[in-house]
Design a protein around this motif. Structure first.
Motif, mmCIF file in Angstrom:
data_model
loop_
_atom_site.group_PDB
_atom_site.id
_atom_site.type_symbol
_atom_site.label_atom_id
_atom_site.label_comp_id
_atom_site.label_asym_id
_atom_site.label_seq_id
_atom_site.Cartn_x
_atom_site.Cartn_y
_atom_site.Cartn_z
ATOM 1 N N ASN A 113 0.837 -1.194 0.000
ATOM 2 C CA ASN A 113 0.000 0.000 0.000
ATOM 3 C C ASN A 113 0.874 1.248 0.000
ATOM 4 O O ASN A 113 1.828 1.345 0.772
ATOM 5 C CB ASN A 113 -0.917 0.007 1.219
ATOM 6 C CG ASN A 113 -1.859 -1.174 1.212
ATOM 7 O OD1 ASN A 113 -2.073 -1.812 0.189
ATOM 8 N ND2 ASN A 113 -2.419 -1.475 2.352
ATOM 9 N N ILE A 114 0.529 2.196 -0.862
ATOM 10 C CA ILE A 114 1.270 3.449 -0.991
ATOM 11 C C ILE A 114 0.351 4.583 -0.567
ATOM 12 O O ILE A 114 -0.743 4.746 -1.122
ATOM 13 C CB ILE A 114 1.743 3.654 -2.438
ATOM 14 C CG1 ILE A 114 2.670 2.490 -2.823
ATOM 15 C CG2 ILE A 114 2.439 5.001 -2.610
ATOM 16 C CD1 ILE A 114 2.898 2.372 -4.289
ATOM 17 N N ALA A 115 0.785 5.352 0.420
ATOM 18 C CA ALA A 115 -0.031 6.445 0.944
ATOM 19 C C ALA A 115 -0.255 7.514 -0.124
ATOM 20 O O ALA A 115 0.676 7.934 -0.805
ATOM 21 C CB ALA A 115 0.620 7.058 2.177
ATOM 22 N N GLN A 116 -1.505 7.945 -0.235
ATOM 23 C CA GLN A 116 -1.832 9.022 -1.167
ATOM 24 C C GLN A 116 -0.981 10.260 -0.865
ATOM 25 O O GLN A 116 -0.478 10.914 -1.782
ATOM 26 C CB GLN A 116 -3.309 9.356 -1.049
ATOM 27 C CG GLN A 116 -3.744 10.563 -1.856
ATOM 28 C CD GLN A 116 -5.218 10.831 -1.680
ATOM 29 O OE1 GLN A 116 -6.035 9.959 -1.940
ATOM 30 N NE2 GLN A 116 -5.566 12.024 -1.243
ATOM 31 N N SER B 87 12.626 0.207 -3.654
ATOM 32 C CA SER B 87 13.139 0.921 -4.829
ATOM 33 C C SER B 87 12.245 0.759 -6.050
ATOM 34 O O SER B 87 12.105 1.690 -6.842
ATOM 35 C CB SER B 87 14.566 0.474 -5.148
ATOM 36 O OG SER B 87 14.582 -0.912 -5.450
ATOM 37 N N ILE B 88 11.600 -0.405 -6.225
ATOM 38 C CA ILE B 88 10.729 -0.600 -7.391
ATOM 39 C C ILE B 88 9.567 0.383 -7.378
ATOM 40 O O ILE B 88 9.122 0.847 -8.426
ATOM 41 C CB ILE B 88 10.234 -2.071 -7.488
ATOM 42 C CG1 ILE B 88 9.537 -2.322 -8.816
ATOM 43 C CG2 ILE B 88 9.322 -2.435 -6.331
ATOM 44 C CD1 ILE B 88 10.424 -2.302 -10.007
ATOM 45 N N VAL B 89 9.084 0.736 -6.207
ATOM 46 C CA VAL B 89 8.008 1.734 -6.100
ATOM 47 C C VAL B 89 8.568 3.109 -6.450
ATOM 48 O O VAL B 89 7.955 3.854 -7.227
ATOM 49 C CB VAL B 89 7.384 1.733 -4.691
ATOM 50 C CG1 VAL B 89 6.399 2.895 -4.533
ATOM 51 C CG2 VAL B 89 6.706 0.404 -4.410
ATOM 52 N N ASN B 90 9.712 3.445 -5.893
ATOM 53 C CA ASN B 90 10.311 4.755 -6.171
ATOM 54 C C ASN B 90 10.572 4.945 -7.661
ATOM 55 O O ASN B 90 10.348 6.030 -8.201
ATOM 56 C CB ASN B 90 11.612 4.920 -5.382
ATOM 57 C CG ASN B 90 11.377 4.910 -3.891
ATOM 58 O OD1 ASN B 90 10.302 5.232 -3.409
ATOM 59 N ND2 ASN B 90 12.389 4.520 -3.140
ATOM 60 N N ILE C 113 1.804 8.225 -9.038
ATOM 61 C CA ILE C 113 1.275 9.597 -8.928
ATOM 62 C C ILE C 113 0.127 9.821 -9.906
ATOM 63 O O ILE C 113 -0.938 10.307 -9.508
ATOM 64 C CB ILE C 113 2.393 10.647 -9.086
ATOM 65 C CG1 ILE C 113 3.361 10.557 -7.898
ATOM 66 C CG2 ILE C 113 1.811 12.047 -9.216
ATOM 67 C CD1 ILE C 113 4.630 11.398 -8.049
ATOM 68 N N PRO C 114 0.280 9.460 -11.202
ATOM 69 C CA PRO C 114 -0.870 9.634 -12.106
ATOM 70 C C PRO C 114 -2.086 8.820 -11.677
ATOM 71 O O PRO C 114 -3.222 9.287 -11.789
ATOM 72 C CB PRO C 114 -0.345 9.154 -13.463
ATOM 73 C CG PRO C 114 1.133 9.276 -13.374
ATOM 74 C CD PRO C 114 1.478 9.027 -11.931
ATOM 75 N N PHE C 115 -1.857 7.611 -11.165
ATOM 76 C CA PHE C 115 -2.974 6.792 -10.706
ATOM 77 C C PHE C 115 -3.699 7.458 -9.544
ATOM 78 O O PHE C 115 -4.927 7.530 -9.521
ATOM 79 C CB PHE C 115 -2.499 5.402 -10.290
ATOM 80 C CG PHE C 115 -3.599 4.579 -9.684
ATOM 81 C CD1 PHE C 115 -4.523 3.935 -10.489
ATOM 82 C CD2 PHE C 115 -3.739 4.486 -8.311
ATOM 83 C CE1 PHE C 115 -5.565 3.202 -9.934
ATOM 84 C CE2 PHE C 115 -4.766 3.761 -7.743
ATOM 85 C CZ PHE C 115 -5.679 3.116 -8.556
ATOM 86 N N TRP D 76 -3.479 0.717 -3.358
ATOM 87 C CA TRP D 76 -3.148 -0.659 -2.982
ATOM 88 C C TRP D 76 -2.616 -1.373 -4.209
ATOM 89 O O TRP D 76 -3.300 -1.486 -5.214
ATOM 90 C CB TRP D 76 -4.386 -1.396 -2.516
ATOM 91 C CG TRP D 76 -5.088 -0.834 -1.334
ATOM 92 C CD1 TRP D 76 -4.671 0.183 -0.519
ATOM 93 C CD2 TRP D 76 -6.349 -1.249 -0.824
ATOM 94 N NE1 TRP D 76 -5.596 0.410 0.454
ATOM 95 C CE2 TRP D 76 -6.629 -0.462 0.300
ATOM 96 C CE3 TRP D 76 -7.256 -2.215 -1.204
ATOM 97 C CZ2 TRP D 76 -7.793 -0.609 1.036
ATOM 98 C CZ3 TRP D 76 -8.405 -2.365 -0.464
ATOM 99 C CH2 TRP D 76 -8.665 -1.570 0.637
ATOM 100 N N CYS D 77 -1.424 -1.867 -4.139
ATOM 101 C CA CYS D 77 -0.859 -2.684 -5.210
ATOM 102 C C CYS D 77 -1.097 -4.129 -4.809
ATOM 103 O O CYS D 77 -0.620 -4.572 -3.763
ATOM 104 C CB CYS D 77 0.630 -2.430 -5.365
ATOM 105 S SG CYS D 77 0.990 -0.705 -5.667
#
Length: 140
Positions: free
Chosen positions: A25-28, A44-47, A55-57, A98-99
């Motif tokens: 999960n990535i915080a908005q 790092s894969i998220v970064n 960000i666009p999502f 959520w990924c």
């Protein structure tokens, strides 16, 4: 709070069958403040994909959610902005992307019964790194 869930850590039925999904999960707030960290750091894969994917999502999900809130305001005869103002992106909030990764052609239940929380949840399937079964959901 840990925002990663490994595969096989949740029972999906009364027999104890394990789930087969992996979550990150990535915080908005982190996506919107990128590269400044608001809540936590990420692998790092998220970064690497923050600017071209997450960000666009998050921004598109916010726009969709605001469209729903506008609809509900009108249907409930609320003053314009009554619901939308409670979801101001300029304030810290609990929204997340959520990924969710599941195996291809799965034949079992991916995740057991559960309740999503938040005002709105929308879901879109994306293809990440050639993996067509990755999903990103936004909860707000």
């Amino acid at each position: 709070m840990n925002r990663y869930k490994a595969r096989g850590t949740i029972a999906t039925d009364k027999f104890g069958s394990q789930d087969n999904v992996e979550f990150l999960n990535i915080a908005q707030d982190d996506a919107l403040s990128w590269p400044r960290i608001t809540h936590r750091t990420y692998p790092s894969i998220v970064n690497i994909h923050m600017e071209d994917t997450y960000i666009p999502f998050v921004r598109k999900s916010m726009a969709i959610n605001l469209t729903f809130l506008d609809f509900f305001e009108k249907r409930l005869q609320l003053p314009p902005g009554e619901l939308a103002n409670r979801h101001d992106a300029d304030h810290i909030n609990g929204g997340e992307a959520w990924c969710i990764k599941t195996p291809p052609r799965q034949l079992t239940v991916a995740l057991g019964a559960h309740t999503d929380f938040g005002s709105l949840v929308n879901s879109q399937t994306l293809k990440l790194d050639g993996d067509p079964i990755s999903r990103i959901r936004s909860r707000r």
